[in-house]
Scaffold this motif. Structure first.
Motif, PDB file in Angstrom:
ATOM      1  N   LYS A  13      73.341-134.013  -1.518  1.00  0.00           N
ATOM      2  CA  LYS A  13      74.514-133.618  -2.314  1.00  0.00           C
ATOM      3  C   LYS A  13      75.588-133.032  -1.386  1.00  0.00           C
ATOM      4  O   LYS A  13      75.787-133.562  -0.305  1.00  0.00           O
ATOM      5  N   HIS A 107      75.056-140.912 -10.480  1.00  0.00           N
ATOM      6  CA  HIS A 107      74.268-139.675 -10.540  1.00  0.00           C
ATOM      7  C   HIS A 107      74.787-138.811 -11.690  1.00  0.00           C
ATOM      8  O   HIS A 107      75.992-138.763 -11.945  1.00  0.00           O
ATOM      9  N   GLY A 192      67.361-129.854 -10.795  1.00  0.00           N
ATOM     10  CA  GLY A 192      67.707-128.523 -10.295  1.00  0.00           C
ATOM     11  C   GLY A 192      67.216-127.387 -11.164  1.00  0.00           C
ATOM     12  O   GLY A 192      67.681-126.252 -11.015  1.00  0.00           O
ATOM     13  N   SER A 225      63.676-132.017  -9.890  1.00  0.00           N
ATOM     14  CA  SER A 225      62.765-130.910  -9.579  1.00  0.00           C
ATOM     15  C   SER A 225      61.430-131.361  -8.981  1.00  0.00           C
ATOM     16  O   SER A 225      60.393-130.761  -9.262  1.00  0.00           O
ATOM     17  N   GLY A 251      66.855-130.706  -4.203  1.00  0.00           N
ATOM     18  CA  GLY A 251      66.667-129.394  -3.560  1.00  0.00           C
ATOM     19  C   GLY A 251      65.580-129.369  -2.494  1.00  0.00           C
ATOM     20  O   GLY A 251      65.796-128.829  -1.391  1.00  0.00           O
TER      21      GLY A 251
HETATM   22  P1  PGA Z   1      66.535-131.840  -7.691  1.00  0.00           P
HETATM   23  O1  PGA Z   1      67.705-132.945  -7.708  1.00  0.00           O
HETATM   24  O2  PGA Z   1      65.371-132.451  -6.945  1.00  0.00           O
HETATM   25  O3  PGA Z   1      67.135-130.675  -6.966  1.00  0.00           O
HETATM   26  O4  PGA Z   1      66.186-131.543  -9.109  1.00  0.00           O
HETATM   27  C1  PGA Z   1      67.414-134.291  -7.906  1.00  0.00           C
HETATM   28  C2  PGA Z   1      68.694-135.082  -7.962  1.00  0.00           C
HETATM   29  O5  PGA Z   1      69.683-134.599  -8.508  1.00  0.00           O
HETATM   30  O6  PGA Z   1      68.760-136.208  -7.436  1.00  0.00           O
END
Ligand code: PGA
Length: 273
Positions: A13, A107, A192, A225, A251
């Motif tokens: 990101k 996304h 997230g 997540s 993350g």
């Molecule tokens: P996350 O993000 O693993 O932090 O939940 C995944 C994504 O948005 O691709």
């Protein structure tokens, strides 16, 4: 099922400046070097790092120059709606050629924060394919407490809308598949939050998409997540793989050790090349 290629994508990101993205790519490649060597050339595992637009070139150069044997590549996080031309600030798909073989499209953060519609997502898919690159299409419901059937319906409709818009922009489903389309199921409520979907939900979405599109071999990843502790559950075992073809990790991919643990879980279910 076990011969299906696994794709693991790190989506960084807008978290890091390019210099830190290069350092993170280096740390991941160094740590993975030995694991990939033990396993042999990982043709059954595709690893993509998606840095910021500014990090793409330095990260790709680092990987190609210093870790060519690791087989790690880069993906872009987004692409312009426009083709090359007088569009200040835009990065058209054709400019990623030779840098990033794959581009993430649709996304949920772009849909939510930038008002990106299914129509725009479809146009972007068409741009990516026209440039000869592979789209990673993100789909996901925002239905934290719906039953599985309602989720499957929602994601099928979202997929159909993106495909229809891509077709209006000159790219049909056959062309999407030929370009190497990968779909990432990323429920908005799981991204997230530390609260991933269940494997059961993700598998139901994957099989719902495959049957709606009549394409059993469609690669479907899960994202939202994912962390090292639960990584193995998304892959299953070598003799009983899940119906998923990999992960899109946000993350946890910002930490070399956590991301490498996720990749090791993928390696554990792939066959040595
Ligand atoms: P996350 O993000 O693993 O932090 O939940 C995944 C994504 O948005 O691709």
């Amino acid at each position: 099922m076990s011969s299906r290629q696994i794709t693991v994508i790190a989506n960084w990101k807008a978290n890091l400046p390019p210099s830190e993205e290069v350092a993170l790519a280096k740390a991941i490649a160094e740590e993975l070097g030995s694991a990939l060597k033990v396993k042999g050339s990982p043709s059954s595992l595709r690893l993509l790092l998606a840095p910021s637009a500014l990090g793409l070139v330095p990260v790709a150069s680092l990987l190609r120059r210093e870790y060519p044997e690791a087989g790690i590549d880069v993906a872009a996080q987004d692409v312009s709606l426009s083709s090359a031309g007088a569009f200040t600030g835009e990065i058209p798909a054709e400019h990623f050629v030779g840098i990033a073989p794959a581009i993430i499209v649709g996304h949920s953060e772009r849909r939510r924060d930038r008002g990106e519609s299914d129509e725009a997502v479809g146009v972007k898919l068409a741009r990516v394919v026209a440039a000869g690159l592979a789209p990673v299409l993100c789909l996901g419901d925002n239905l934290p407490s719906a039953d599985i059937a309602a989720r499957v319906d929602f994601v099928q409709a979202q997929c159909a809308a993106a495909f229809a818009a891509a077709e209006r922009a000159g790219c049909n489903a056959t062309q999407l598949y030929a370009a190497g389309l990968v779909i990432a199921y990323e429920p908005v409520w799981a991204i997230g939050t530390g609260n991933p979907a269940s494997v059961e939900i993700a598998e139901a979405i994957a099989s719902g998409l495959r049957s709606a599109l009549n394409r059993e071999e469609l690669p479907v990843l899960y994202g939202g997540s994912v962390d090292a502790a639960s990584a193995a559950t998304w892959f299953g075992t070598p003799s009983a793989r899940t119906g998923l073809d990999g992960l899109l990790v946000g993350g946890a991919s910002l930490h070399a050790d956590r991301f490498v643990a996720i990749v090791r879980a993928a390696l554990a279910v792939t066959e040595p090349a």
